[in-house]
Every structure is written in C-alpha cells, then in structure tokens.
Scaffold this motif. Structure first.
Motif, PDB file in Angstrom:
ATOM      1  N   SER A 197      47.682  42.726  33.347  1.00 19.86           N
ATOM      2  CA  SER A 197      46.655  42.561  33.847  1.00 19.86           C
ATOM      3  C   SER A 197      46.426  41.575  34.709  1.00 19.86           C
ATOM      4  O   SER A 197      46.551  42.039  35.507  1.00 19.86           O
ATOM      5  CB  SER A 197      45.352  43.168  32.896  1.00 19.86           C
ATOM      6  OG  SER A 197      46.052  44.534  32.342  1.00 19.86           O
ATOM      7  N   VAL A 198      46.630  40.487  34.470  1.00 19.76           N
ATOM      8  CA  VAL A 198      45.922  39.402  35.117  1.00 19.76           C
ATOM      9  C   VAL A 198      47.390  39.550  36.116  1.00 19.76           C
ATOM     10  O   VAL A 198      46.779  39.540  37.853  1.00 19.76           O
ATOM     11  CB  VAL A 198      46.518  38.048  35.130  1.00 19.76           C
ATOM     12  CG1 VAL A 198      46.845  37.146  35.319  1.00 19.76           C
ATOM     13  CG2 VAL A 198      45.111  37.996  33.766  1.00 19.76           C
ATOM     14  N   VAL A 199      48.701  39.714  36.504  1.00 22.77           N
ATOM     15  CA  VAL A 199      49.463  39.827  36.842  1.00 22.77           C
ATOM     16  C   VAL A 199      48.945  40.771  37.953  1.00 22.77           C
ATOM     17  O   VAL A 199      49.651  41.021  39.369  1.00 22.77           O
ATOM     18  CB  VAL A 199      51.164  39.704  36.549  1.00 22.77           C
ATOM     19  CG1 VAL A 199      51.917  40.512  37.125  1.00 22.77           C
ATOM     20  CG2 VAL A 199      50.978  38.589  35.717  1.00 22.77           C
ATOM     21  N   SER A 200      48.821  42.377  37.488  1.00 19.01           N
ATOM     22  CA  SER A 200      48.966  43.334  37.747  1.00 19.01           C
ATOM     23  C   SER A 200      47.614  43.513  39.345  1.00 19.01           C
ATOM     24  O   SER A 200      48.341  44.407  40.585  1.00 19.01           O
ATOM     25  CB  SER A 200      48.459  45.029  37.113  1.00 19.01           C
ATOM     26  OG  SER A 200      49.054  44.873  36.252  1.00 19.01           O
ATOM     27  N   TYR A 201      46.642  42.990  39.063  1.00 20.04           N
ATOM     28  CA  TYR A 201      45.498  42.329  39.784  1.00 20.04           C
ATOM     29  C   TYR A 201      46.054  41.152  41.062  1.00 20.04           C
ATOM     30  O   TYR A 201      45.543  41.786  42.090  1.00 20.04           O
ATOM     31  CB  TYR A 201      44.535  41.485  38.840  1.00 20.04           C
ATOM     32  CG  TYR A 201      43.519  42.356  38.547  1.00 20.04           C
ATOM     33  CD1 TYR A 201      42.790  43.746  39.406  1.00 20.04           C
ATOM     34  CD2 TYR A 201      43.957  42.418  37.141  1.00 20.04           C
ATOM     35  CE1 TYR A 201      42.339  44.918  38.176  1.00 20.04           C
ATOM     36  CE2 TYR A 201      43.226  43.191  36.466  1.00 20.04           C
ATOM     37  CZ  TYR A 201      43.032  45.129  37.039  1.00 20.04           C
ATOM     38  OH  TYR A 201      41.792  45.394  35.896  1.00 20.04           O
ATOM     39  N   PHE A 202      47.090  40.136  40.816  1.00 25.05           N
ATOM     40  CA  PHE A 202      47.023  39.192  42.263  1.00 25.05           C
ATOM     41  C   PHE A 202      48.757  40.132  42.437  1.00 25.05           C
ATOM     42  O   PHE A 202      48.122  39.927  43.746  1.00 25.05           O
ATOM     43  CB  PHE A 202      48.429  38.416  41.202  1.00 25.05           C
ATOM     44  CG  PHE A 202      47.082  36.922  40.215  1.00 25.05           C
ATOM     45  CD1 PHE A 202      46.598  36.285  41.356  1.00 25.05           C
ATOM     46  CD2 PHE A 202      47.109  36.681  39.417  1.00 25.05           C
ATOM     47  CE1 PHE A 202      45.367  35.506  41.350  1.00 25.05           C
ATOM     48  CE2 PHE A 202      46.085  36.062  39.148  1.00 25.05           C
ATOM     49  CZ  PHE A 202      45.857  35.224  39.657  1.00 25.05           C
ATOM     50  N   VAL A 203      49.144  41.234  42.393  1.00 29.20           N
ATOM     51  CA  VAL A 203      49.849  42.096  43.243  1.00 29.20           C
ATOM     52  C   VAL A 203      49.253  42.777  43.762  1.00 29.20           C
ATOM     53  O   VAL A 203      49.279  42.780  45.198  1.00 29.20           O
ATOM     54  CB  VAL A 203      50.728  42.583  41.910  1.00 29.20           C
ATOM     55  CG1 VAL A 203      51.573  43.834  42.916  1.00 29.20           C
ATOM     56  CG2 VAL A 203      52.565  41.686  41.598  1.00 29.20           C
ATOM     57  N   ALA A 204      48.472  43.387  43.097  1.00 33.14           N
ATOM     58  CA  ALA A 204      47.369  44.453  44.038  1.00 33.14           C
ATOM     59  C   ALA A 204      46.807  43.470  45.213  1.00 33.14           C
ATOM     60  O   ALA A 204      46.225  44.412  46.120  1.00 33.14           O
ATOM     61  CB  ALA A 204      46.594  44.864  43.315  1.00 33.14           C
ATOM     62  N   ALA A 205      46.132  42.561  45.235  1.00 29.34           N
ATOM     63  CA  ALA A 205      45.206  41.784  45.691  1.00 29.34           C
ATOM     64  C   ALA A 205      46.837  41.081  47.315  1.00 29.34           C
ATOM     65  O   ALA A 205      46.680  41.016  48.276  1.00 29.34           O
ATOM     66  CB  ALA A 205      44.565  40.840  45.228  1.00 29.34           C
ATOM     67  N   PHE A 206      48.026  41.112  46.252  1.00 32.29           N
ATOM     68  CA  PHE A 206      48.476  40.519  47.557  1.00 32.29           C
ATOM     69  C   PHE A 206      48.613  41.305  48.496  1.00 32.29           C
ATOM     70  O   PHE A 206      49.202  41.849  50.083  1.00 32.29           O
ATOM     71  CB  PHE A 206      49.983  40.380  46.872  1.00 32.29           C
ATOM     72  CG  PHE A 206      50.726  39.451  47.180  1.00 32.29           C
ATOM     73  CD1 PHE A 206      51.068  38.743  48.075  1.00 32.29           C
ATOM     74  CD2 PHE A 206      52.576  39.970  47.774  1.00 32.29           C
ATOM     75  CE1 PHE A 206      52.239  37.623  49.176  1.00 32.29           C
ATOM     76  CE2 PHE A 206      53.442  39.967  48.800  1.00 32.29           C
ATOM     77  CZ  PHE A 206      53.370  38.308  48.972  1.00 32.29           C
ATOM     78  N   VAL A 207      49.471  42.528  47.761  1.00 27.26           N
ATOM     79  CA  VAL A 207      49.515  44.012  48.672  1.00 27.26           C
ATOM     80  C   VAL A 207      48.694  44.087  49.783  1.00 27.26           C
ATOM     81  O   VAL A 207      49.036  44.285  51.055  1.00 27.26           O
ATOM     82  CB  VAL A 207      50.163  44.995  47.663  1.00 27.26           C
ATOM     83  CG1 VAL A 207      50.148  46.136  49.026  1.00 27.26           C
ATOM     84  CG2 VAL A 207      51.464  44.821  47.123  1.00 27.26           C
ATOM     85  N   ALA A 208      46.882  44.013  49.170  1.00 26.55           N
ATOM     86  CA  ALA A 208      46.145  44.507  49.896  1.00 26.55           C
ATOM     87  C   ALA A 208      46.459  43.061  51.626  1.00 26.55           C
ATOM     88  O   ALA A 208      45.791  43.948  52.651  1.00 26.55           O
ATOM     89  CB  ALA A 208      44.720  44.708  49.596  1.00 26.55           C
TER      90      ALA A 208
END
Length: 184
Positions: free
Chosen positions: A164-175
């Motif tokens: 979950s933490v990794v997914s949030y960081f990936v989403a933030a990076f893509v954004a």
C-alpha cells in the motif's frame, strides 16, 4: 501534444493498476504442508495478518499434496469429496477474483483435520471518495525503547501494508510526472 499526454496518462493508469495487485506466498517460508505443531502460526493466523484485494493472488508451494477450493460447509467438515477447484501441480497460483471469503483445504487424508486449511477474506473495493488510513499512531507500548538493546519493539508490517505504501508513492510519482509533462 494532446494525444501524447493521453497516451502517457493511459500508460500511467496501467502501471498503477499493475502495482495494485499483489502475490502472497501462502504461509511465507513454510508453504502449504501438513502442520507439525512446531509452526509459529496457523494458516488462518497468517491470513489475518494480511489484507487481500480483488486481483491479488495466492501462491501455494507444496509437494505430494494438493490445494482444494471448497465451500464453507466443506471447509468446516474437512470434506474433500466435492471441491470447487482442485490443484496438484506443486506450485499453484490462485487469483482472488471477487470480494468475500475463499476456503482452501488440503486434499490429502488427515491434513485438513491437522490444520492444513485456510480462509481468506477479500476486501470490498473502496468507494472512489474514500481514503484509507495510512499509518495509525503507535501506542506507547510499541514505541522504540531507545536503549540500544537490539529490540526496537516496532511491529512487523504485513506485505500488504508495505505494498500500500509503495502504491501510494508510485501514484504520487506518476501524478508528479504528468503534472510536469503538462505544465512545463
């Protein structure tokens, strides 16, 4: 430029969706085997430490055994005579394709009654407006001792929490990339 941005957004969406599914190794290092009584936890205790979502998969490692997907009644009775699905290839990956409960037992005689059975609860998807709590505040009893004794008393986090933490960081990076691409 608009078609390039749309292509980039589509690719980013697929990357986020791919990052949201996770493969769980059933019972981690122990694998799918008849309990000996020396295990530190049961299969259901292992499952209770994880959060399962639609499209996640369970990876069962076993030898001279099988994995049966059964109904709740057959799970309770350790009845292997009428499985929903049966696998005996030694390395089974089972996709969790809906919310609710999944019931697994061993097909070997006596294994289920010895504790080789598993219930997995797949979470319902969150509504789009809902946001999960990321990190609850730790109670004082779990705070680091600070005495340098090697026992920091921090809790073990499940692989789902880490994902979950990794997914949030990936989403933030893509954004961030999309924002930079569109406005710079």
């Amino acid at each position: 430029m608009a078609s390039t941005a749309a292509t980039f957004l589509l690719a980013a969406s697929f990357a986020i969706m791919a990052a949201s599914a996770f493969q769980f190794e059933v019972a981690d290092d122990i694998g799918w085997s008849k309990p000996t009584g020396k295990e530190r936890e049961t299969y259901n205790e292992w499952a209770a430490q994880n959060r399962f979502h639609i499209r996640d998969t369970l990876h069962f490692h076993y030898a001279k055994d099988s994995v049966l997907v059964v109904t709740s009644a057959d799970y309770l009775a350790c009845n292997a005579s009428n499985p929903i699905a049966e696998f005996d290839d030694g390395s089974t990956v089972y996709e969790l394709d809906r919310p609710g409960f999944f019931y697994f037992i061993s097909g070997q005689p006596g294994h289920c009654k010895s504790g080789q059975r598993l219930i997995v609860r797949v979470m319902h998807p969150l509504p789009p407006a809902a946001a999960p709590d990321l990190a609850p505040e730790l109670p004082p009893s779990l705070a680091p001792s600070g005495e340098g004794d090697g026992d920091s008393r921090w809790p073990e986090f499940s692989s789902t929490a880490k994902l979950s933490v990794v997914s949030y960081f990936v989403a933030a990076f893509v954004a961030l990339l999309v924002t930079l691409y569109l406005f710079v």
